[in-house]
Scaffold this motif. Structure first.
Motif, PDB file in Angstrom:
ATOM      1  N   GLU A  52       0.837  -1.211   0.000  1.00 32.63           N
ATOM      2  CA  GLU A  52       0.000   0.000   0.000  1.00 32.63           C
ATOM      3  C   GLU A  52       0.865   1.252   0.000  1.00 32.63           C
ATOM      4  N   ALA A  53       1.915   1.246   0.819  1.00 34.62           N
ATOM      5  CA  ALA A  53       2.823   2.393   0.884  1.00 34.62           C
ATOM      6  C   ALA A  53       3.511   2.622  -0.457  1.00 34.62           C
ATOM      7  N   TYR A  54       3.951   1.533  -1.097  1.00 31.02           N
ATOM      8  CA  TYR A  54       4.620   1.660  -2.393  1.00 31.02           C
ATOM      9  C   TYR A  54       3.665   2.186  -3.458  1.00 31.02           C
ATOM     10  N   ASP A  55       2.412   1.724  -3.443  1.00 35.91           N
ATOM     11  CA  ASP A  55       1.432   2.153  -4.427  1.00 35.91           C
ATOM     12  C   ASP A  55       1.265   3.669  -4.406  1.00 35.91           C
ATOM     13  N   VAL A  56       1.329   4.275  -3.225  1.00 34.48           N
ATOM     14  CA  VAL A  56       1.162   5.718  -3.093  1.00 34.48           C
ATOM     15  C   VAL A  56       2.460   6.467  -3.373  1.00 34.48           C
ATOM     16  N   LEU A  57       3.558   6.053  -2.746  1.00 35.35           N
ATOM     17  CA  LEU A  57       4.810   6.810  -2.844  1.00 35.35           C
ATOM     18  C   LEU A  57       5.494   6.680  -4.198  1.00 35.35           C
ATOM     19  N   SER A  58       5.130   5.655  -4.978  1.00 40.08           N
ATOM     20  CA  SER A  58       5.723   5.498  -6.308  1.00 40.08           C
ATOM     21  C   SER A  58       4.949   6.249  -7.379  1.00 40.08           C
ATOM     22  N   ASN A  59       3.779   6.793  -6.998  1.00 45.72           N
ATOM     23  CA  ASN A  59       2.934   7.533  -7.939  1.00 45.72           C
ATOM     24  C   ASN A  59       3.033   9.024  -7.614  1.00 45.72           C
ATOM     25  N   PRO A  60       3.600   9.849  -8.501  1.00 46.44           N
ATOM     26  CA  PRO A  60       3.817  11.275  -8.197  1.00 46.44           C
ATOM     27  C   PRO A  60       2.555  12.015  -7.765  1.00 46.44           C
ATOM     28  N   ASN A  61       1.418  11.740  -8.412  1.00 51.77           N
ATOM     29  CA  ASN A  61       0.176  12.433  -8.061  1.00 51.77           C
ATOM     30  C   ASN A  61      -0.325  12.024  -6.687  1.00 51.77           C
ATOM     31  N   LYS A  62      -0.350  10.699  -6.440  1.00 53.06           N
ATOM     32  CA  LYS A  62      -0.805  10.226  -5.140  1.00 53.06           C
ATOM     33  C   LYS A  62       0.137  10.697  -4.031  1.00 53.06           C
ATOM     34  N   ARG A  63       1.429  10.687  -4.327  1.00 54.81           N
ATOM     35  CA  ARG A  63       2.411  11.086  -3.319  1.00 54.81           C
ATOM     36  C   ARG A  63       2.252  12.561  -2.960  1.00 54.81           C
ATOM     37  N   TYR A  69      -2.018  16.144   2.427  1.00 51.17           N
ATOM     38  CA  TYR A  69      -3.213  15.883   3.220  1.00 51.17           C
ATOM     39  C   TYR A  69      -3.150  14.613   4.064  1.00 51.17           C
ATOM     40  N   GLY A  70      -2.059  13.856   3.957  1.00 50.39           N
ATOM     41  CA  GLY A  70      -1.981  12.608   4.704  1.00 50.39           C
ATOM     42  C   GLY A  70      -2.858  11.537   4.080  1.00 50.39           C
ATOM     43  N   HIS A  71      -3.286  10.576   4.889  1.00 51.35           N
ATOM     44  CA  HIS A  71      -4.079   9.460   4.365  1.00 51.35           C
ATOM     45  C   HIS A  71      -5.410   9.923   3.778  1.00 51.35           C
ATOM     46  N   ALA A  72      -5.985  11.011   4.323  1.00 55.21           N
ATOM     47  CA  ALA A  72      -7.267  11.500   3.808  1.00 55.21           C
ATOM     48  C   ALA A  72      -7.145  12.008   2.379  1.00 55.21           C
ATOM     49  N   GLY A  73      -5.955  12.490   2.006  1.00 53.23           N
ATOM     50  CA  GLY A  73      -5.776  13.085   0.685  1.00 53.23           C
ATOM     51  C   GLY A  73      -5.748  12.104  -0.465  1.00 53.23           C
ATOM     52  N   ILE A  74      -5.524  10.807  -0.161  1.00 49.42           N
ATOM     53  CA  ILE A  74      -5.450   9.825  -1.247  1.00 49.42           C
ATOM     54  C   ILE A  74      -6.710   8.998  -1.364  1.00 49.42           C
ATOM     55  N   GLY A  75      -7.704   9.292  -0.511  1.00 47.47           N
ATOM     56  CA  GLY A  75      -9.013   8.664  -0.666  1.00 47.47           C
ATOM     57  C   GLY A  75      -9.082   7.208  -0.309  1.00 47.47           C
ATOM     58  N   ASN A  76      -8.171   6.716   0.565  1.00 47.79           N
ATOM     59  CA  ASN A  76      -8.259   5.323   0.972  1.00 47.79           C
ATOM     60  C   ASN A  76      -9.521   5.097   1.775  1.00 47.79           C
ATOM     61  N   THR A  77     -10.165   3.988   1.576  1.00 45.53           N
ATOM     62  CA  THR A  77     -11.394   3.680   2.282  1.00 45.53           C
ATOM     63  C   THR A  77     -11.142   2.906   3.546  1.00 45.53           C
ATOM     64  N   GLY A  78      -9.877   2.717   3.878  1.00 43.13           N
ATOM     65  CA  GLY A  78      -9.531   2.075   5.139  1.00 43.13           C
ATOM     66  C   GLY A  78      -9.468   0.582   5.003  1.00 43.13           C
ATOM     67  N   LEU A 237      -8.903  13.988  -6.829  1.00 45.07           N
ATOM     68  CA  LEU A 237      -9.813  12.989  -6.298  1.00 45.07           C
ATOM     69  C   LEU A 237      -9.819  11.788  -7.235  1.00 45.07           C
ATOM     70  N   ASN A 238      -9.836  10.603  -6.656  1.00 47.10           N
ATOM     71  CA  ASN A 238      -9.765   9.375  -7.441  1.00 47.10           C
ATOM     72  C   ASN A 238     -11.111   8.652  -7.382  1.00 47.10           C
ATOM     73  N   LEU A 239     -11.803   8.560  -8.530  1.00 49.82           N
ATOM     74  CA  LEU A 239     -13.068   7.827  -8.615  1.00 49.82           C
ATOM     75  C   LEU A 239     -12.767   6.461  -9.219  1.00 49.82           C
ATOM     76  N   SER A 240     -12.671   5.472  -8.351  1.00 51.48           N
ATOM     77  CA  SER A 240     -12.261   4.138  -8.770  1.00 51.48           C
ATOM     78  C   SER A 240     -13.262   3.514  -9.740  1.00 51.48           C
ATOM     79  N   GLY A 241     -12.729   2.953 -10.846  1.00 48.76           N
ATOM     80  CA  GLY A 241     -13.559   2.225 -11.806  1.00 48.76           C
ATOM     81  C   GLY A 241     -14.349   3.091 -12.767  1.00 48.76           C
ATOM     82  N   LYS A 242     -14.169   4.416 -12.705  1.00 53.53           N
ATOM     83  CA  LYS A 242     -14.929   5.318 -13.572  1.00 53.53           C
ATOM     84  C   LYS A 242     -14.133   5.755 -14.811  1.00 53.53           C
TER      85      LYS A 242
END
Length: 381
Positions: A52-63, A69-78, A237-242
Motif C-alpha cells: 500500500e505504501a509503495y502504491d502511493v509513494l511510487s505515484n507522483p500524483n498520489k504522493r 493531506y496525509g491518508h485522507a488526501g489519497i481517498g483510501n477507504t480504510g 480525487l480518485n473515482l475508482s472504476g470510472k
C-alpha cells in the motif's frame, strides 16, 4: 486501526527518489512475503502494508496528495490495500521484479494460473473549477465525458456472441509464460506476458461485429460525484472504476478529478483563512462606522470602532473555509486600510489645516501600536 506513515513503513525519507522507494519496497516485500512466512498473519499484514505504501509513494500524483493531506488526501477507504486483492499485490510485486513470481520450495499455491495480472483500462483525468462557495460547503458535480465502455454485445470479450474464442495454447490460458532461475534466495519463478495472446489467456476465433474484437466501444457517459468541502487547487480525487474499460475485458481504469480553484475578486485564500482588504475613509476611521463586507455565503456587517488605525486586522471566527479532513474551520480576516485623498479643494484644505492644529490630530501611538508598526517595518527589511 490507525494507519502508519507510509515513509515510516518503507523506512525512507520524505525526499526519497522513486528508485529509493522501489528498492525499499523490494526489501520489505521479500522479507514479509507470505511464501517465506507461511501461517504468519503479522508478516502478511506487513506485506500488504508495504504494498500500500509503495502504491502511493511510487505515484507522483498520489504522493503529492499524501504529502499535503496525509491518508485522507489519497481517498483510501480504510483497511487493507485500498480494495486490492492479494493477487493484485502479487502482480504489483511481480512488476518490480520484471514479471510475476513465486518462491520455489515454499508451496504457496499461488502458481501460474493464480498470478495472472488482470487487464486494466486506462485512467481519465479531468479538471473541475470550483468557486469559494463550492469549496466551503462541498458540491455535487455532473459531467459527461467520452470514454471507452465495455461492449454490450460481447460483454467485453471481443468475440462474436461472447463465445467465439478459445484458450491460448502457448500459455494454456495463463496469460504469461514462465521460467525458473536460481537466485541467492533459492529458486525464483518469473513470468512475462504471453506474446501470442498479449496476456488475455485466450484467442479470439471470430471478432465481435460491434467492437471489432476490442471488447470496448467509444461512447459518452454521464458521471455524478461529490467533491468534499475544503479541497484546494491541484488536489486530485480518485473515482475508482470510472475510467476507461479494459480492452478484452478486465478492470476499469479510474477517473482522476483535478481541482481548479476560481480566484475571487474580493476574498483571498490563505490555506483555510480568507482575507478581505477593506478601505475606509479618514472620517470613518476617526468617527467609527458599520460597514457591510463580502463573505463566502453573502454579506456580513462589521463595526469599525472610533479611532481605528490603518493596518488593523479584524477577525471573524469560523467565516473561512473548512479543513479538508474536517478538523476545523478557518476565519475571515479583514485588513483595514485608511484611504487618504490625493487631491483636495480649497475648502477641504482649510478644514484639514485647522484640524491639524488640534492636539487630537497629533500622532500619539501607544506602546502596543509602536510595537506593531515596528514588526511590520522589520518584515520588509
Amino acid at each position: 486501526m490507525v494507519k502508519r506513515d507510509y515513509y515510516e513503513v518503507l523506512e525512507v525519507t520524505r525526499s526519497a527518489s522513486i528508485e529509493e522507494v522501489k528498492k525499499a519496497y523490494r526489501q520489505k516485500a521479500i522479507k514479509y512475503h507470505p511464501d517465506k512466512n507461511p501461517g504468519d498473519h503479522e508478516a502478511e499484514e506487513k506485506f500488504k502494508e508495504a504494498a500500500e505504501a509503495y502504491d502511493v509513494l511510487s505515484n507522483p500524483n498520489k504522493r503529492a496528495c499524501y504529502d499535503q493531506y496525509g491518508h485522507a488526501g489519497i481517498g483510501n477507504t480504510g483497511g487493507g490495500f485500498g480494495g486490492f486483492s492479494m493477487d493484485d499485490i502479487f502482480s504489483q510485486f511481480g512488476d518490480i521484479f520484471g514479471g510475476h513470481f513465486n518462491f520455489g520450495g515454499f508451496g504457496s499455491g499461488r502458481g501460474q494460473q493464480g498470478s495472472r495480472q488482470a487487464n486494466r483500462g486506462t485512467d481519465i483525468r479531468i479538471r473541475v473549477k470550483l468557486n469559494l462557495k463550492d469549496i466551503a460547503h462541498g458540491v455535487e458535480k455532473k459531467v459527461r465525458i467520452p470514454k471507452k465502455l465495455t461492449c454490450d454485445v460481447c460483454k467485453g470479450t471481443g468475440a462474436k456472441d461472447g463465445t467465439s474464442f478459445t484458450s491460448c495454447t502457448t500459455c494454456n490460458g495463463a496469460g504469461h509464460v514462465t521460467r525458473i532461475a536460481n537466485t541467492i534466495l533459492g529458486q525464483m519463478q518469473t513470468s512475462s506476458t504471453c506474446p501470442a495472446c498479449q496476456g488475455f489467456g485466450k484467442i479470439i476465433l471470430v471478432p465481435c461485429t460491434k467492437c471489432k474484437g476490442e471488447g470496448t466501444i467509444q461512447k459518452e457517459e454521464e458521471i455524478n460525484f461529490k467533491i468534499p468541502a475544503g479541497v484546494s487547487e491541484g488536489m486530485q480525487l480518485n473515482l475508482s472504476g470510472k475510467g476507461n474499460a479494459a480492452r478484452g475485458g478486465g478492470i476499469n481504469g479510474d477517473l482522476l478529478v483535478v481541482i481548479e480553484e476560481e480566484k475571487s475578486d474580493e476574498l483571498q485564500r490563505d490555506e483555510n483563512d480568507l482575507i478581505y482588504s477593506l478601505f475606509i475613509s479618514v472620517t470613518q476611521a476617526s468617527l467609527g462606522d458599520t460597514i457591510e463586507i463580502p463573505t463566502v455565503d453573502g454579506k456580513a456587517k462589521i463595526k469599525i470602532e472610533q479611532g481605528t488605525q490603518p493596518g488593523r486586522m479584524l477577525r471573524l471566527r469560523g467565516k473561512g473555509l473548512p479543513d479538508v479532513n474536517g478538523y476545523s474551520t478557518g476565519d475571515l480576516l479583514v485588513h483595514i486600510n485608511v484611504w487618504i485623498p490625493k487631491h483636495l479643494d480649497k475648502e477641504e484644505k482649510k478644514t484639514l489645516e485647522k484640524l491639524g492644529t488640534s492636539d487630537n490630530f497629533k500622532p500619539k501611538p501607544s506602546k502596543e501600536e509602536r510595537n506593531f508598526f515596528d514588526r511590520m517595518r522589520n518584515m520588509f527589511r
